[in-house]
Structure formats: structure tokens, C-alpha cells
Motif scaffolding. Structure first.
Motif, PDB file in Angstrom:
ATOM      1  N   CYS A  20      -5.589  -2.158   2.717  1.00 53.40           N
ATOM      2  CA  CYS A  20      -5.612  -0.752   2.277  1.00 53.40           C
ATOM      3  C   CYS A  20      -7.020  -0.175   2.399  1.00 53.40           C
ATOM      4  O   CYS A  20      -7.538   0.436   1.455  1.00 53.40           O
ATOM      5  CB  CYS A  20      -5.124  -0.649   0.838  1.00 53.40           C
ATOM      6  SG  CYS A  20      -3.362  -0.929   0.648  1.00 53.40           S
ATOM      7  N   GLU A  21      -7.640  -0.369   3.530  1.00 55.22           N
ATOM      8  CA  GLU A  21      -9.015   0.080   3.710  1.00 55.22           C
ATOM      9  C   GLU A  21      -9.162   1.592   3.556  1.00 55.22           C
ATOM     10  O   GLU A  21     -10.135   2.084   2.963  1.00 55.22           O
ATOM     11  CB  GLU A  21      -9.532  -0.349   5.086  1.00 55.22           C
ATOM     12  CG  GLU A  21      -9.701  -1.843   5.250  1.00 55.22           C
ATOM     13  CD  GLU A  21      -8.451  -2.537   5.758  1.00 55.22           C
ATOM     14  OE1 GLU A  21      -7.356  -1.899   5.732  1.00 55.22           O
ATOM     15  OE2 GLU A  21      -8.547  -3.702   6.176  1.00 55.22           O
ATOM     16  N   THR A  22      -8.193   2.344   4.078  1.00 58.02           N
ATOM     17  CA  THR A  22      -8.266   3.805   3.974  1.00 58.02           C
ATOM     18  C   THR A  22      -8.181   4.259   2.524  1.00 58.02           C
ATOM     19  O   THR A  22      -8.927   5.142   2.083  1.00 58.02           O
ATOM     20  CB  THR A  22      -7.139   4.458   4.793  1.00 58.02           C
ATOM     21  OG1 THR A  22      -7.267   4.069   6.156  1.00 58.02           O
ATOM     22  CG2 THR A  22      -7.209   5.984   4.690  1.00 58.02           C
ATOM     23  N   CYS A  70       0.849  -1.186   0.000  1.00 55.08           N
ATOM     24  CA  CYS A  70       0.000   0.000   0.000  1.00 55.08           C
ATOM     25  C   CYS A  70       0.880   1.228   0.000  1.00 55.08           C
ATOM     26  O   CYS A  70       1.866   1.295   0.708  1.00 55.08           O
ATOM     27  CB  CYS A  70      -0.887   0.028   1.244  1.00 55.08           C
ATOM     28  SG  CYS A  70      -2.098  -1.284   1.295  1.00 55.08           S
ATOM     29  N   ARG A  93     -13.990  -1.963  -1.691  1.00 50.10           N
ATOM     30  CA  ARG A  93     -13.836  -2.197  -0.248  1.00 50.10           C
ATOM     31  C   ARG A  93     -13.294  -3.604   0.015  1.00 50.10           C
ATOM     32  O   ARG A  93     -12.463  -3.798   0.913  1.00 50.10           O
ATOM     33  CB  ARG A  93     -15.176  -2.010   0.465  1.00 50.10           C
ATOM     34  CG  ARG A  93     -15.634  -0.561   0.533  1.00 50.10           C
ATOM     35  CD  ARG A  93     -16.815  -0.382   1.471  1.00 50.10           C
ATOM     36  NE  ARG A  93     -17.128   1.031   1.631  1.00 50.10           N
ATOM     37  CZ  ARG A  93     -18.085   1.664   0.961  1.00 50.10           C
ATOM     38  NH1 ARG A  93     -18.838   0.994   0.096  1.00 50.10           N
ATOM     39  NH2 ARG A  93     -18.288   2.957   1.149  1.00 50.10           N
ATOM     40  N   GLU A  94     -13.760  -4.586  -0.753  1.00 48.99           N
ATOM     41  CA  GLU A  94     -13.259  -5.947  -0.579  1.00 48.99           C
ATOM     42  C   GLU A  94     -11.766  -6.020  -0.891  1.00 48.99           C
ATOM     43  O   GLU A  94     -10.998  -6.679  -0.179  1.00 48.99           O
ATOM     44  CB  GLU A  94     -14.037  -6.907  -1.475  1.00 48.99           C
ATOM     45  CG  GLU A  94     -15.492  -7.098  -1.081  1.00 48.99           C
ATOM     46  CD  GLU A  94     -16.237  -7.994  -2.054  1.00 48.99           C
ATOM     47  OE1 GLU A  94     -15.627  -8.947  -2.565  1.00 48.99           O
ATOM     48  OE2 GLU A  94     -17.428  -7.744  -2.311  1.00 48.99           O
ATOM     49  N   GLY A 144      -9.667  -3.526  -0.706  1.00 46.07           N
ATOM     50  CA  GLY A 144      -8.977  -2.820   0.368  1.00 46.07           C
ATOM     51  C   GLY A 144      -8.787  -3.704   1.590  1.00 46.07           C
ATOM     52  O   GLY A 144      -7.734  -3.689   2.221  1.00 46.07           O
ATOM     53  N   GLY A 145      -9.824  -4.495   1.919  1.00 43.98           N
ATOM     54  CA  GLY A 145      -9.699  -5.400   3.047  1.00 43.98           C
ATOM     55  C   GLY A 145      -8.709  -6.516   2.784  1.00 43.98           C
ATOM     56  O   GLY A 145      -7.918  -6.878   3.660  1.00 43.98           O
ATOM     57  N   ALA A 152      -9.072   2.545  -0.060  1.00 44.11           N
ATOM     58  CA  ALA A 152     -10.312   2.156  -0.727  1.00 44.11           C
ATOM     59  C   ALA A 152     -11.404   3.189  -0.474  1.00 44.11           C
ATOM     60  O   ALA A 152     -12.115   3.599  -1.402  1.00 44.11           O
ATOM     61  CB  ALA A 152     -10.751   0.775  -0.243  1.00 44.11           C
ATOM     62  N   GLU A 153     -11.554   3.618   0.771  1.00 49.95           N
ATOM     63  CA  GLU A 153     -12.582   4.617   1.083  1.00 49.95           C
ATOM     64  C   GLU A 153     -12.280   5.940   0.396  1.00 49.95           C
ATOM     65  O   GLU A 153     -13.194   6.656  -0.041  1.00 49.95           O
ATOM     66  CB  GLU A 153     -12.694   4.795   2.598  1.00 49.95           C
ATOM     67  CG  GLU A 153     -13.242   3.580   3.322  1.00 49.95           C
ATOM     68  CD  GLU A 153     -14.614   3.151   2.831  1.00 49.95           C
ATOM     69  OE1 GLU A 153     -15.416   4.028   2.434  1.00 49.95           O
ATOM     70  OE2 GLU A 153     -14.898   1.934   2.860  1.00 49.95           O
TER      71      GLU A 153
END
Length: 305
Positions: free
Chosen positions: A148-150, A19, A140-141, A143-144, A152-153
Motif C-alpha cells: 500500500c505504498e500509495t 488495501c 512507508r515501511e 506500506g511496502g 502510505a504516501e
């Protein structure tokens, strides 16, 4: 057969996946974490990973990706693993990925791919015909999966903001109904409509699609040129590049020149796009579409070469 030919026509060490700053966003990611090592056989998934700042170990058909998807570009050092529908199993094994990522229409490859690594399939284009919200969910999937969830959002929010911004820019232009097409040859076209990613962008920006005919699973209606006469007041935008020889055929085609949008000079070109992408494609299409409509379609009696 025309659609199949179209889809086919659209058709070094590995870098570690990690990331970083999202490639398609001005907002930084607050953390930097190592992620799983992945190979990607779908271009929509590939553009999304790259937009998140994630560099896959391998991607299918890299040269064609760069020509059709255009951006985010695939960095040097990413391995080309062969065809999207027939990747090199030997090369995949050498890359030793943690996951192989595919779209749901590539499920027939799962048994052979799972001999190499676990396979994750993502459904973006489905019978439900909602590729934009599905792209948000799949982002989102991803990112999880990659930690890298942040990012993705951020990508989801930035894309929505781009569509909102461009809707405001176009609000006072009095835009006409719009055909968005791709040429198959000098007499047949693909028209983007219901179930397409581009339809969502049109809706989000307050634009009316002039095409009300049927579309397939991917949101494309195959039609002859004369179908573009159904909405005579419409504006017409087509994707470049044109197939070989089409520009010359259109220049001498009286039917094409007599179509109301063509005869009135309401025709313009859009840059190359991959019609089956995800959020990065939606945002780029939104900007290109807005720029074309604000500038006005270039007067032309036939598509330029």
C-alpha cells in the motif's frame, strides 16, 4: 511507579488484510491489492494500518484501543488477541498470520512469537526522541510490507498538510505558552514535552511548550501539581477522562485552584488520546488542539467531572 501504573492503566472471525481507501484520508488509493495477513500488538502500528485502509487479522486489547486511541475504530470481525505484553499464543496460532507486528520495546516477546510467525519490529519511540519523523519512515515501511505504498504516501502528505493548515489558523491568535498534561491522580501529572509526538505538533504549529523539565523515553515528565506554576502566563490543557475521584479532589485542592492558569480560567479539556501513537494520532491531536485554542480555554476553577 506512577508512570508504570499509568502505562498499565492505559492499557469472531478474522478479516482478510487488504488495501482499500485510506480511512483517515479523503484521497482514494488508485489500486486494490491483497496483502499479507498480520496481527498487531502495538496500537500506534494498528492505527496506522487502519488509516491506510488495512484490516489486520488480529489486534491486542481492542476495547482499550477504541477507548484510548478512539479513531480509526477497529472494525467488527477483527480478533482480539489478548494483552499487548501477553497475547494469547493459542489464539495467535489459530489466526495463522503471515507476520506479527510489534514495536521495539516489545522485543522481549520475539522468541515466543516467532514460534508462530515471522516478527517485524518497528522503532518509533527511541532514545533519539523523534517519533514524528520515525512515524513517517515506519508508515512507508508498512506500506511496502502490505503493498500500500500509495496509501502510505497519502497519509504522510495529508498529516503534514493538516499541521501546516492549523499553523496558519493559529498564526494570529497570540497563543500563550502551553502545558499539555495528563492526570495520574489528584496531585501528580504527566506533562508532555521533548521526545513526545505532541511536542512535534506544537513545534510544527508555532506553539511554545511551557514545560522545559526532563522527560522520559516516551516524552513524558512526571511532576507534582506545583510544577505548573513555573510558567505563570501559560495556558493549560489536560486530557480526558480524568482518573476516578480526581475531579472531586481538584475541586477542593487549594493548590490547584491557586495555580495561575487555573485562577485565571486558562484551563481546558482535550478528548481522550493515546500518547504513544503515530501519524493518525498526530493529525487528530493537531485538530483538537487547534479547536481548543481557537475556542479559548473554558473558564473553570477546577477540572470538570
Amino acid at each position: 511507579m506512577q508512570r508504570r501504573a499509568f502505562l498499565l492503566s492505559m492499557a469472531a472471525g478474522a478479516a482478510a488484510l487488504r488495501c482499500a481507501r485510506p480511512m483517515a484520508s479523503s484521497s482514494p488509493v488508485s489500486s486494490r491489492r491483497a496483502g499479507p495477513r498480520v496481527v498487531v500488538l502495538d496500537w500506534g502500528l494498528a492505527e496506522t494500518l487502519l488509516a491506510l485502509g488495512i484490516i489486520p487479522a488480529g489486534i491486542a486489547e481492542i476495547d482499550d484501543y477504541n477507548a484510548n486511541v478512539v479513531t480509526p475504530r477497529i472494525p467488527r470481525g477483527v480478533s482480539d488477541v489478548g494483552l499487548r505484553l501477553a497475547p494469547s499464543l493459542e489464539w495467535l496460532a489459530q489466526l495463522a498470520p503471515d507476520f506479527i507486528l510489534i514495536n521495539s520495546s516489545q522485543e522481549s516477546q520475539r522468541p515466543m512469537l516467532e514460534r508462530i510467525a515471522p516478527v517485524r519490529a518497528f522503532a518509533i519511540y527511541t532514545d533519539a526522541g523523534s517519533p514524528y519523523p520515525r512515524s513517517q519512515e515506519v508508515t512507508r515501511e508498512l506500506g511496502g510490507l502490505c503493498g500500500c505504498e500509495t496509501a502510505a504516501e497519502t497519509l504522510i502528505a495529508d498529516t503534514a498538510q493538516t499541521l501546516d493548515k492549523n499553523r496558519v489558523r493559529l498564526a494570529t491568535t497570540g497563543a500563550r505558552p502551553l502545558y499539555v498534561i495528563r492526570f495520574f491522580d489528584g496531585r501528580h501529572i504527566g506533562v508532555y514535552g521533548a521526545h513526545s509526538l505532541f511536542q512535534h505538533v506544537l513545534d510544527a504549529q508555532g506553539l511554545v511548550n511551557a514545560w522545559h523539565g526532563p522527560t522520559d523515553y516516551w516524552g513524558i515528565g512526571v511532576a507534582p501539581l506545583e510544577a505548573l506554576a513555573v510558567t505563570p502566563e501559560a495556558q493549560l490543557l489536560y486530557f480526558e477522562p480524568l482518573p476516578g475521584g480526581v475531579a472531586d479532589k481538584l475541586a477542593s485542592n487549594r493548590l490547584w485552584r491557586a495555580l495561575p492558569p487555573v485562577a485565571s480560567g486558562r484551563v481546558g479539556a482535550l478528548p481522550p488520546f493515546w500518547g504513544f501513537g503515530m501519524l493518525p494520532s498526530a493529525r487528530r491531536f493537531s485538530d483538537a488542539l487547534t479547536q481548543a485554542l481557537l475556542a479559548g480555554a473554558a473558564p473553570m476553577g477546577a477540572a470538570r467531572s
